[in-house]
Design an enzyme around this catalytic site. Structure first.
Site, PDB file in Angstrom:
ATOM      1  N   ASN A  78      44.608  52.938  -2.759  1.00  0.00           N
ATOM      2  CA  ASN A  78      43.977  51.629  -2.561  1.00  0.00           C
ATOM      3  C   ASN A  78      42.696  51.667  -1.740  1.00  0.00           C
ATOM      4  OD1 ASN A  78      44.018  48.529  -2.184  1.00  0.00           O
ATOM      5  ND2 ASN A  78      44.111  49.326  -0.094  1.00  0.00           N
ATOM      6  N   ASP A 120      41.244  59.873   6.887  1.00  0.00           N
ATOM      7  CA  ASP A 120      40.106  59.443   6.081  1.00  0.00           C
ATOM      8  C   ASP A 120      40.306  60.058   4.695  1.00  0.00           C
ATOM      9  OD1 ASP A 120      37.686  59.265   4.754  1.00  0.00           O
ATOM     10  OD2 ASP A 120      36.467  59.703   6.523  1.00  0.00           O
ATOM     11  N   VAL A 121      40.524  59.210   3.682  1.00  0.00           N
ATOM     12  CA  VAL A 121      40.873  59.739   2.348  1.00  0.00           C
ATOM     13  C   VAL A 121      39.748  60.561   1.719  1.00  0.00           C
ATOM     14  CG1 VAL A 121      42.570  57.939   1.833  1.00  0.00           C
ATOM     15  CG2 VAL A 121      40.173  57.617   1.122  1.00  0.00           C
ATOM     16  N   TYR A 128      29.338  50.781  -5.987  1.00  0.00           N
ATOM     17  CA  TYR A 128      30.717  50.292  -6.098  1.00  0.00           C
ATOM     18  C   TYR A 128      31.170  50.274  -7.562  1.00  0.00           C
ATOM     19  CZ  TYR A 128      34.755  47.239  -5.332  1.00  0.00           C
ATOM     20  OH  TYR A 128      36.030  46.721  -5.289  1.00  0.00           O
ATOM     21  N   LYS A 154      34.187  52.491  -9.399  1.00  0.00           N
ATOM     22  CA  LYS A 154      35.354  51.915 -10.072  1.00  0.00           C
ATOM     23  C   LYS A 154      35.395  52.307 -11.553  1.00  0.00           C
ATOM     24  CE  LYS A 154      37.068  49.891  -6.432  1.00  0.00           C
ATOM     25  NZ  LYS A 154      38.328  50.359  -5.836  1.00  0.00           N
TER      26      LYS A 154
HETATM   27  C1  BGC Z   1      35.186  43.272  -4.962  1.00  0.00           C
HETATM   28  C2  BGC Z   1      35.067  41.877  -4.391  1.00  0.00           C
HETATM   29  C3  BGC Z   1      34.717  40.890  -5.490  1.00  0.00           C
HETATM   30  C4  BGC Z   1      35.607  41.052  -6.704  1.00  0.00           C
HETATM   31  C5  BGC Z   1      35.186  40.178  -7.878  1.00  0.00           C
HETATM   32  C6  BGC Z   1      36.149  43.259  -6.111  1.00  0.00           C
HETATM   33  O1  BGC Z   1      36.331  44.531  -6.626  1.00  0.00           O
HETATM   34  O2  BGC Z   1      35.616  44.163  -3.939  1.00  0.00           O
HETATM   35  O3  BGC Z   1      34.082  41.852  -3.379  1.00  0.00           O
HETATM   36  O4  BGC Z   1      34.851  39.579  -5.002  1.00  0.00           O
HETATM   37  O5  BGC Z   1      35.627  42.400  -7.115  1.00  0.00           O
HETATM   38  O6  BGC Z   1      33.813  40.237  -8.114  1.00  0.00           O
END
Ligand code: BGC
Length: 279
Positions: free
Chosen positions: A104, A77-78, A177, A181
């Site tokens: 990744n 598990d990273v 998310y 990122k």
């Molecule tokens: C997400 C996807 C999405 C894509 C474009 C990715 O980083 O994991 O669920 O479709 O971005 O929106």
């Protein structure tokens, strides 16, 4: 899969990673599995990291071995420091060294901001961002320890961070998310700045919509796919090979003067397609 998309075809049949050793996290499915296949067909010996579904990892090991490559699978598990350290120790012990890390592993736990639990926030940041830090730190330690000694590569090591178009495109309903990122982008750039003197290159690939289990609901029906295509000027949803080819390039000496860069592999998703006829 279109045979014309085979990675070795893109590298003119040359195995640009011959003999190099690569660890890919979250590699038993989706983009990670595609990258593993790309690196292996370019000549790399690969470690397939996974956290669940060992059968998928073993299937990929067999597939690579059947086509003449070398692969092992390691569970870790990273987001857990001791598991990451153990994975790197096992990698160095079994493969004798490491030239390439592809960071990744990642996941989504989507919800509106007002409904998002702290647990879902933490899990996503922990895997997507802290996981990249933990793995990059172990890889960098190994690359610095060894330096540029091998005839395999001009650099001491390469780190490829798999980010997302959502390191620059805000994404309602996905605050955890998008934040993870965005964090990966500055982590990548800072590591690139800090590690360049050690001859370590660090870059990101930021995929757009790629057909994988993570976004299945966005392309699973013709209507959904048509809706998604409105966000993609190039007119097709991506496939894992699109990302694998970019990973092979960034991991190889073909990109030896590239560090701190983000390669958007997104069919133009970051080009503000809404402005094509508006604004
Ligand atoms: C997400 C996807 C999405 C894509 C474009 C990715 O980083 O994991 O669920 O479709 O971005 O929106």
């Amino acid at each position: 899969m279109n045979v014309a998309l085979k990675v070795t075809a893109e590298t003119g049949g040359r195995r640009v990673l011959e003999g190099q050793r690569a660890l890919v996290t979250g590699a038993n499915s989706g983009i990670g599995a595609g990258i593993v296949e790309g690196l292996a067909s370019a000549g790399a010996r690969v470690v397939i990291n996974y956290v669940s579904r060992p059968d998928e990892a073993q299937r990929l090991v067999r597939k690579i071995k059947d086509s003449g490559g070398e692969a092992i699978a390691i569970q870790a598990d990273v987001s857990q420091e001791h598991q990451v350290r153990a994975m790197f120790e096992q990698t160095i012990e079994e493969l004798g060294g490491l030239e390439i890390l592809v960071n990744n592993a990642g996941l989504q736990k989507d919800s509106a901001l007002v409904d998002m639990s702290l647990q879902d926030w933490d899990t996503v940041i922990r895997v997507n961002l802290t996981g990249q830090f933990l793995c990059a730190r172990e890889a960098a330690r190994e690359f610095i320890r060894r330096g540029v000694t091998s005839s395999l590569s001009s650099s001491a090591g390469k780190i490829v961070c798999v980010s997302s178009v959502h390191d620059v495109i805000p994404w309602a309903g996905h605050a955890n998310y998008a934040a993870s990122k965005g964090g990966v982008m500055m982590l990548m750039k800072t590591m690139a700045q800090e590690l360049a003197a050690h001859k370590i290159r660090v870059n990101s690939i930021s995929p757009g919509a790629i057909k994988t289990p993570i976004n299945h609901s966005a392309w699973s029906t013709a209507e959904k796919e048509a809706e998604l295509l409105q966000l993609i000027p190039y007119g097709r949803v991506g496939v894992t090979h699109d990302i694998a080819r970019a990973a092979v390039w960034l991991a190889s000496d073909e990109s030896d003067y590239v560090t701190g860069a983000t390669l958007y592999v997104d069919g133009g998703m970051t080009l503000y397609p809404g402005f094509e006829n508006g604004g």
